[in-house]
Write a protein that holds these residues in place. Structure first.
Motif, short mmCIF file in Angstrom:
data_model
loop_
_atom_site.label_atom_id
_atom_site.label_comp_id
_atom_site.label_asym_id
_atom_site.label_seq_id
_atom_site.Cartn_x
_atom_site.Cartn_y
_atom_site.Cartn_z
N ALA A 37 0.55 -7.81 5.16
CA ALA A 37 0.05 -8.64 4.06
C ALA A 37 0.68 -8.21 2.73
O ALA A 37 1.07 -9.06 1.92
N PHE A 38 0.81 -6.89 2.52
CA PHE A 38 1.43 -6.40 1.29
C PHE A 38 2.91 -6.78 1.23
O PHE A 38 3.46 -7.01 0.15
N LEU A 39 3.57 -6.84 2.38
CA LEU A 39 4.98 -7.24 2.39
C LEU A 39 5.13 -8.69 1.96
O LEU A 39 6.11 -9.05 1.30
N GLU A 40 4.14 -9.53 2.30
CA GLU A 40 4.16 -10.94 1.89
C GLU A 40 3.90 -11.08 0.40
O GLU A 40 4.45 -11.96 -0.25
N SER A 41 3.02 -10.23 -0.12
CA SER A 41 2.64 -10.29 -1.53
C SER A 41 2.54 -8.86 -2.06
O SER A 41 1.46 -8.27 -2.08
N PRO A 42 3.68 -8.28 -2.48
CA PRO A 42 3.71 -6.87 -2.89
C PRO A 42 2.77 -6.60 -4.07
O PRO A 42 2.67 -7.42 -5.00
N PRO A 43 2.09 -5.44 -4.04
CA PRO A 43 1.22 -5.06 -5.15
C PRO A 43 2.02 -4.63 -6.36
O PRO A 43 3.19 -4.27 -6.25
N GLU A 44 1.36 -4.66 -7.50
CA GLU A 44 2.00 -4.22 -8.75
C GLU A 44 2.22 -2.70 -8.67
O GLU A 44 1.32 -1.95 -8.27
N ALA A 45 3.41 -2.27 -9.04
CA ALA A 45 3.75 -0.84 -9.00
C ALA A 45 2.75 -0.04 -9.83
O ALA A 45 2.40 -0.42 -10.95
N GLY A 46 2.27 1.06 -9.26
CA GLY A 46 1.35 1.95 -9.95
C GLY A 46 -0.11 1.55 -9.86
O GLY A 46 -0.98 2.29 -10.30
#
Length: 103
Positions: A20-29
């Motif tokens: 899921a994170f690969l589809e919608s990467p989280p904001e760095a940090g």
């Protein structure tokens, strides 16, 4: 696991979260980014194939195809860029004989 990443999940759930994170990467940090990194490390560790002669009981809990595993390892390298010693909360430094020079 770091204090920043609450709760442990089983390996299958970790894989679902990573995909899921690969589809919608989280904001760095962000907190989600920290969770993504922890889940990514968990998935990679859970999918390490056995070496010849190792006990099958100690085998990986996740079976990833070579393409996905390669992709996750590349993402993990990019995610840890500049963190030569990982995300250890105590900032453990290099050990004797460790080559820390940049190429």
């Amino acid at each position: 696991m770091s204090d920043r990443v609450p709760g442990h999940v089983d390996d299958e759930t970790a894989l679902e979260e990573v995909l899921a994170f690969l589809e919608s990467p989280p904001e760095a940090g962000s907190a989600d980014d920290a969770r993504f990194g922890a889940r990514l490390r968990q998935v990679i560790a859970a999918s390490i194939p056995l070496d010849e002669g190792e006990d099958p009981e100690d085998g990986p809990t996740l079976q990833l195809d070579a393409g996905l595993r390669k992709r996750l390892e590349a993402v993990a390298r990019r995610h840890s860029e500049g963190k030569y010693f990982g995300d250890h909360p105590d900032g453990i430094g290099p050990t004797l004989g460790m080559d820390v020079g940049k190429s």
